[in-house]
Design a protein around this motif. Structure first.
Motif, PDB file in Angstrom:
ATOM      1  N   MET A  66      -6.246  -7.233   9.322  1.00 48.67           N
ATOM      2  CA  MET A  66      -5.518  -6.657   8.189  1.00 48.67           C
ATOM      3  C   MET A  66      -5.493  -7.580   6.974  1.00 48.67           C
ATOM      4  SD  MET A  66      -1.675  -5.047   8.274  1.00 48.67           S
ATOM      5  CE  MET A  66      -2.082  -4.176   9.781  1.00 48.67           C
ATOM      6  N   GLN A  67      -5.395  -8.891   7.197  1.00 47.55           N
ATOM      7  CA  GLN A  67      -5.249  -9.811   6.079  1.00 47.55           C
ATOM      8  C   GLN A  67      -6.508  -9.955   5.241  1.00 47.55           C
ATOM      9  OE1 GLN A  67      -4.129 -13.407   8.091  1.00 47.55           O
ATOM     10  NE2 GLN A  67      -6.191 -13.929   8.706  1.00 47.55           N
ATOM     11  N   GLY A  84      -5.433  -4.180   3.052  1.00 55.51           N
ATOM     12  CA  GLY A  84      -4.447  -5.176   3.452  1.00 55.51           C
ATOM     13  C   GLY A  84      -3.824  -5.827   2.235  1.00 55.51           C
ATOM     14  N   TYR A  85      -3.531  -7.119   2.334  1.00 56.56           N
ATOM     15  CA  TYR A  85      -2.869  -7.839   1.247  1.00 56.56           C
ATOM     16  C   TYR A  85      -3.714  -9.035   0.860  1.00 56.56           C
ATOM     17  CZ  TYR A  85      -1.078  -9.060   5.859  1.00 56.56           C
ATOM     18  OH  TYR A  85      -0.966  -9.294   7.199  1.00 56.56           O
ATOM     19  N   ASP A  86      -3.493  -9.506  -0.348  1.00 54.97           N
ATOM     20  CA  ASP A  86      -4.369 -10.525  -0.915  1.00 54.97           C
ATOM     21  C   ASP A  86      -3.602 -11.820  -1.148  1.00 54.97           C
ATOM     22  OD1 ASP A  86      -6.194 -11.989  -2.564  1.00 54.97           O
ATOM     23  OD2 ASP A  86      -7.162 -10.099  -3.048  1.00 54.97           O
ATOM     24  N   PRO A  87      -4.055 -12.954  -0.577  1.00 59.92           N
ATOM     25  CA  PRO A  87      -3.348 -14.220  -0.786  1.00 59.92           C
ATOM     26  C   PRO A  87      -3.385 -14.690  -2.235  1.00 59.92           C
ATOM     27  CG  PRO A  87      -5.458 -14.593   0.304  1.00 59.92           C
ATOM     28  CD  PRO A  87      -5.236 -13.108   0.295  1.00 59.92           C
ATOM     29  N   ILE A  88      -4.353 -14.207  -3.004  1.00 61.44           N
ATOM     30  CA  ILE A  88      -4.449 -14.623  -4.401  1.00 61.44           C
ATOM     31  C   ILE A  88      -3.342 -13.966  -5.222  1.00 61.44           C
ATOM     32  CG2 ILE A  88      -5.919 -14.576  -6.461  1.00 61.44           C
ATOM     33  CD1 ILE A  88      -8.328 -14.775  -4.576  1.00 61.44           C
ATOM     34  N   ILE A  89      -3.026 -12.721  -4.905  1.00 61.86           N
ATOM     35  CA  ILE A  89      -1.904 -12.068  -5.561  1.00 61.86           C
ATOM     36  C   ILE A  89      -0.593 -12.682  -5.083  1.00 61.86           C
ATOM     37  CG2 ILE A  89      -0.709  -9.857  -5.858  1.00 61.86           C
ATOM     38  CD1 ILE A  89      -3.423  -8.503  -5.458  1.00 61.86           C
ATOM     39  N   GLY A 144       2.239  -9.928   8.251  1.00 61.06           N
ATOM     40  CA  GLY A 144       2.907  -8.678   8.580  1.00 61.06           C
ATOM     41  C   GLY A 144       2.042  -7.474   8.242  1.00 61.06           C
ATOM     42  N   ILE A 145       2.677  -6.342   8.048  1.00 59.28           N
ATOM     43  CA  ILE A 145       1.972  -5.113   7.715  1.00 59.28           C
ATOM     44  C   ILE A 145       2.177  -4.810   6.236  1.00 59.28           C
ATOM     45  CG2 ILE A 145       3.900  -3.613   8.417  1.00 59.28           C
ATOM     46  CD1 ILE A 145       1.777  -1.586   9.377  1.00 59.28           C
ATOM     47  N   GLY A 146       1.092  -4.624   5.518  1.00 63.38           N
ATOM     48  CA  GLY A 146       1.166  -4.319   4.098  1.00 63.38           C
ATOM     49  C   GLY A 146       1.550  -2.870   3.859  1.00 63.38           C
ATOM     50  N   ASN A 147       1.814  -2.552   2.609  1.00 61.66           N
ATOM     51  CA  ASN A 147       2.329  -1.223   2.290  1.00 61.66           C
ATOM     52  C   ASN A 147       1.295  -0.121   2.490  1.00 61.66           C
ATOM     53  OD1 ASN A 147       5.033  -1.956   1.429  1.00 61.66           O
ATOM     54  ND2 ASN A 147       4.031  -3.023  -0.240  1.00 61.66           N
ATOM     55  N   GLU A 148       0.014  -0.419   2.281  1.00 60.99           N
ATOM     56  CA  GLU A 148      -1.014   0.595   2.500  1.00 60.99           C
ATOM     57  C   GLU A 148      -1.030   1.031   3.960  1.00 60.99           C
ATOM     58  OE1 GLU A 148      -1.334  -2.151   0.850  1.00 60.99           O
ATOM     59  OE2 GLU A 148      -2.554  -1.924  -0.965  1.00 60.99           O
ATOM     60  N   ASN A 167       8.287  -5.954   7.712  1.00 60.80           N
ATOM     61  CA  ASN A 167       8.339  -5.057   6.557  1.00 60.80           C
ATOM     62  C   ASN A 167       9.653  -4.279   6.621  1.00 60.80           C
ATOM     63  OD1 ASN A 167       7.930  -2.828   4.710  1.00 60.80           O
ATOM     64  ND2 ASN A 167       5.747  -3.301   4.779  1.00 60.80           N
ATOM     65  N   ALA A 168      10.619  -4.693   5.803  1.00 62.09           N
ATOM     66  CA  ALA A 168      11.958  -4.098   5.860  1.00 62.09           C
ATOM     67  C   ALA A 168      11.936  -2.641   5.425  1.00 62.09           C
ATOM     68  CB  ALA A 168      12.918  -4.899   4.982  1.00 62.09           C
ATOM     69  N   GLY A 169      11.221  -2.334   4.351  1.00 57.52           N
ATOM     70  CA  GLY A 169      11.173  -0.965   3.859  1.00 57.52           C
ATOM     71  C   GLY A 169      10.588  -0.007   4.876  1.00 57.52           C
ATOM     72  N   ALA A 170       9.494  -0.426   5.522  1.00 59.49           N
ATOM     73  CA  ALA A 170       8.868   0.418   6.543  1.00 59.49           C
ATOM     74  C   ALA A 170       9.769   0.557   7.760  1.00 59.49           C
ATOM     75  CB  ALA A 170       7.518  -0.163   6.946  1.00 59.49           C
ATOM     76  N   THR A 171      10.520  -0.484   8.090  1.00 54.11           N
ATOM     77  CA  THR A 171      11.428  -0.425   9.240  1.00 54.11           C
ATOM     78  C   THR A 171      12.510   0.625   9.028  1.00 54.11           C
ATOM     79  OG1 THR A 171      11.062  -2.779   9.681  1.00 54.11           O
ATOM     80  CG2 THR A 171      13.003  -1.764  10.678  1.00 54.11           C
ATOM     81  N   ILE A 172      13.155   0.576   7.858  1.00 53.34           N
ATOM     82  CA  ILE A 172      14.210   1.557   7.559  1.00 53.34           C
ATOM     83  C   ILE A 172      13.622   2.967   7.496  1.00 53.34           C
ATOM     84  CG2 ILE A 172      15.923   2.262   5.850  1.00 53.34           C
ATOM     85  CD1 ILE A 172      16.131  -0.727   5.077  1.00 53.34           C
ATOM     86  N   SER A 173      12.434   3.083   6.903  1.00 56.95           N
ATOM     87  CA  SER A 173      11.777   4.393   6.810  1.00 56.95           C
ATOM     88  C   SER A 173      11.462   4.944   8.192  1.00 56.95           C
ATOM     89  CB  SER A 173      10.490   4.274   5.986  1.00 56.95           C
ATOM     90  OG  SER A 173      10.764   3.843   4.671  1.00 56.95           O
TER      91      SER A 173
END
Length: 708
Positions: A483-484, A489-494, A500-504, A547-553
């Motif tokens: 995933m990384q 996934g998510y970008d270390p440069i950003i 963890g799990i990214g939003n996509e 991922n707190a947002g995904a957990t609550i969702s």
């Protein structure tokens, strides 16, 4: 009596041994030297690997790429302030360091310091006349936290050198050593010497620097020394005015001089522990999107230089650290307790018996490649998904009775649903093929999957959902290896997320887990509860999803499905009661999954909340809202977000049942609720809402086509 004497002797002996070990440990943490090299990038590291005189010097070091994103615009000053405070922060106009006797606008610097602050400064002390403005600019950030902490624990602080360009003073190295009054020891101009052929007519005076380091070692038992090596910065500042041939000549000379300096520091017993970092990369590397800066660490064990593998709990990735890790790493070296403002974590060193330079550069090259091509690949991919939905919508409206067109539509839908799986499991193919070829490969594999699944698999939606859900879960359990580096996934440069799990994938993961429930086995109350609980724990755990947002969702999603499936009469009051019960339970699970000794960004937020720092929570909410608005305005994902939500809204407006099967209808409703919850709660909610709604729309279309 004899026995008592023997016992006393043994106790004294043990105490001496323990004390001896304590002294030895203290000596190991006595002196640290940091070389700050602005405008140094991995282009220079690769040149030194190919052309340097001391290749073993770089092979035996601990090496990582460092995220250097500050709070505001990219600049040396903003980056240096962020590095030295452990918080993404900002510099101010005219910020600089001075020594007594220097003239600023025809006035002695120490006189300006007294006029602006009311304080006087001793001879030989470096000072910052505009410290109060920097403090005001960065509200609630402790400026000078490294230097002040070191001073309180008896560690002497020095800074040597500068990055001055002609008449323009550039002295940002003192930010790492100054106390909360903006004062530090050292020498700014004595570490450079005149050189007519060098950019700006000066270059680093290595002999003087060696003398300073020798004096510091003799005078102080514990010291922290920063060397601001400005030759590379001066070179790139003057590049536009230099002939190409002469620039190359000075470029090679400046790198050889830096390498020689580092080699002599380590072999000449000037230092025991040495760090080298670049607070910013030069404009060529930046424009080429190589925006991770080099970080090196050398240490000695019994006089022998050790090979290290560096790790950071902030990133949890090999060969990647954060700029927020530097301040806590420096303080941790001297065993100074960390203060609450640090989000970053001390860098960990693992002694290894092999060189990791080549492996590290290969990893970094892949990160740079994904970052460079991400926008083009994702924009093309998202456009294809939008076109896919439009084509299928037209087929349903116009050719819904034609079996050939219905089969084409089914293949397209399954292809779209399967594409995230291919993006997850294949990112390391980018080490061997170009991004445009990789995108064609993803398209081919997706369409092949669609064709084969429609032809051979009885329930392709269920099978694909299971494959995606299991694949993401396995990847999370094994440290996000795939995933990384994925485009989804998510970008270390950003630097917005490192683990963890990214939003996509969060949106895809939630809906994939939900669609498992179409099978009767998963609707058993116990199995459904275990699926819901397992999903929530995976998403909340600091070691897994984080991922707190995904957990609550996820909690809202399963709570809504439970109510709609087990209660036939829909009432908002009952639904709100269930949700008001589910959300606190999910928050409790989210909190307890942080209590494992490894703090994540979620655990940091909980600690701020329990300490009464509601401003931090409000600022976080404000930042998330601003990020969502920014993504909505500028991101490629907005195309997919708008398209999928319009298609669902169209069906709701027409009050038409998408599918006749009651369970499937409830699943579609639940998926819409999950997507809206992700939109509201997640910091990049537009992204997770788009991916989740895409799966829901594709699934509802496929079921509608099956039912005819």
């Amino acid at each position: 009596m004899v026995m008592i004497k023997r016992i006393t002797f043994i106790c004294i002996l043990v105490m001496l041994i323990v004390c001896g070990k304590a002294v030895q440990a203290g000596e190991e943490a006595s002196d640290l030297t940091l070389i700050v090299v602005p405008d140094f990038s991995f282009q220079e590291v690769k040149w030194l690997r190919e052309n340097g005189q001391f290749l073993h010097l770089w092979e035996t070091s601990g090496m990582s790429g460092m995220n250097i994103r500050p709070d505001g615009p990219y600049s040396y000053l903003n980056s240096a302030v962020s590095l030295s405070t452990g918080v993404r922060a900002l510099g101010i106009v005219d910020w600089n360091a001075y020594m007594s006797g220097e003239v600023v606008d025809n006035v002695f610097a120490e006189e300006l310091y007294q006029q602006w602050t009311g304080n006087t400064v001793e001879e030989g002390v470096i000072f910052h006349p505009l410290l109060h403005k920097l403090v005001d600019k960065n509200n609630k950030v402790e400026i000078g936290i490294i230097g002040e902490s070191l001073k309180q624990y008896g560690v002497s602080r020095y800074v040597i050198g500068n990055s001055d360009v002609n008449e323009k003073k550039v002295r940002y190295g003192p930010l790492f050593t100054m106390d909360n009054k903006g004062l530090t020891g050292g020498a700014l101009t004595e570490a450079t010497k005149k050189s007519i052929g060098a950019p700006s007519g000066v270059e680093m005076d290595v002999d003087n620097i060696y003398d300073w380091l020798s004096t510091i070692q003799e005078k102080d038992e514990r010291s922290f020394t920063v060397i601001e090596w400005g030759d590379v910065f001066r070179l790139y500042d003057q590049k536009e005015n230099m002939s190409e041939a002469y620039f190359v000549e000075r470029y090679e000379l400046s790198l050889i001089n830096l390498e020689m300096f580092v080699h002599k520091l380590l072999t000449g017993d000037y230092v025991e522990d040495l760090m080298l970092l670049s607070p910013m990369v030069h404009s060529d590397a930046y424009q080429n999107k190589e925006r991770l800066a080099p970080f090196f660490y050398w240490g000695k064990e019994e006089g022998v230089i050790q090979s290290y593998l560096l790790r950071s709990d902030t990133t949890r990735q090999d060969f990647v650290i954060s700029n927020l890790d530097i301040a806590p790493t420096i303080l941790n070296f001297y065993r100074i307790p960390q203060k609450g403002q640090f989000i970053g974590k001390p860098i960990q060193k693992e002694v290894i018996n092999e060189a990791v330079l080549e492996e590290g550069l290969k990893n970094l090259d892949l990160m740079f490649l994904v970052f460079k091509s991400r926008n083009v690949v994702l924009s093309s991919y998202i456009t294809l998904l939008v076109l896919l939905l439009i084509i299928v919508s037209l087929i349903i409206l116009v050719k819904d009775k034609n079996e050939t067109f219905k089969k084409i539509a089914k293949v397209l839908l399954i292809s779209g649903v399967s594409s995230p799986l291919w993006f997850l499991i294949t990112p390391y193919l980018l080490n061997y093929i170009q991004p445009n070829v990789y995108l064609l490969f993803i398209i081919f594999c997706s369409f092949l999957t669609g064709y084969l699944f429609v032809k051979l698999v009885r329930n392709p939606i269920f099978v694909l959902s299971g494959a995606i859900f299991i694949s993401i879960s396995v990847d999370l359990f094994f440290g996000n290896y795939f995933m990384q580096r994925s485009y989804l996934g998510y970008d270390p440069i950003i630097g917005a997320r490192y683990y963890g799990i990214g939003n996509e994938f969060a949106g895809i993961y939630l809906i994939s887990g939900l669609l498992l429930v179409q099978q009767r086995y998963f609707r058993n109350w116990f199995v459904l509860m275990m699926l819901a609980l397992g999903t929530i724990i995976i998403l909340s755990s600091t070691y897994l999803g984080a991922n707190a947002g995904a957990t609550i969702s996820a909690g809202v999603m399963f709570g809504f499905f439970y109510y709609r499936y087990y209660f036939t009469d829909f009432q908002w009051r009952k639904l709100l009661i269930i949700i008001s019960f589910v959300v606190p339970v999910v928050l409790a699970i989210l909190f307890f999954t942080q209590l494992n000794g490894k703090e994540s960004h979620i655990g940091y937020a909980f600690s701020k909340l329990f300490s009464g720092d509601f401003t931090y929570i409000l600022d976080t909410i404000k930042r998330k809202l601003e990020m969502n608005w920014k993504i909505f305005r500028y991101s490629n994902w907005t195309q997919l977000f708008v398209t999928t939500y319009l298609l669902i809204a169209l069906y709701l407006w027409r009050r038409k049942k998408i599918v006749g099967n009651e369970v499937k209808r409830v699943l579609i409703q639940t998926g819409v609720v999950a997507s809206i919850t992700l939109l509201i709660i997640n910091d990049s909610g537009v992204v997770s809402a788009a991916t989740s709604m895409f799966i829901i729309v594709c699934t509802s279309y496929y079921w509608a086509l099956e039912e005819g």
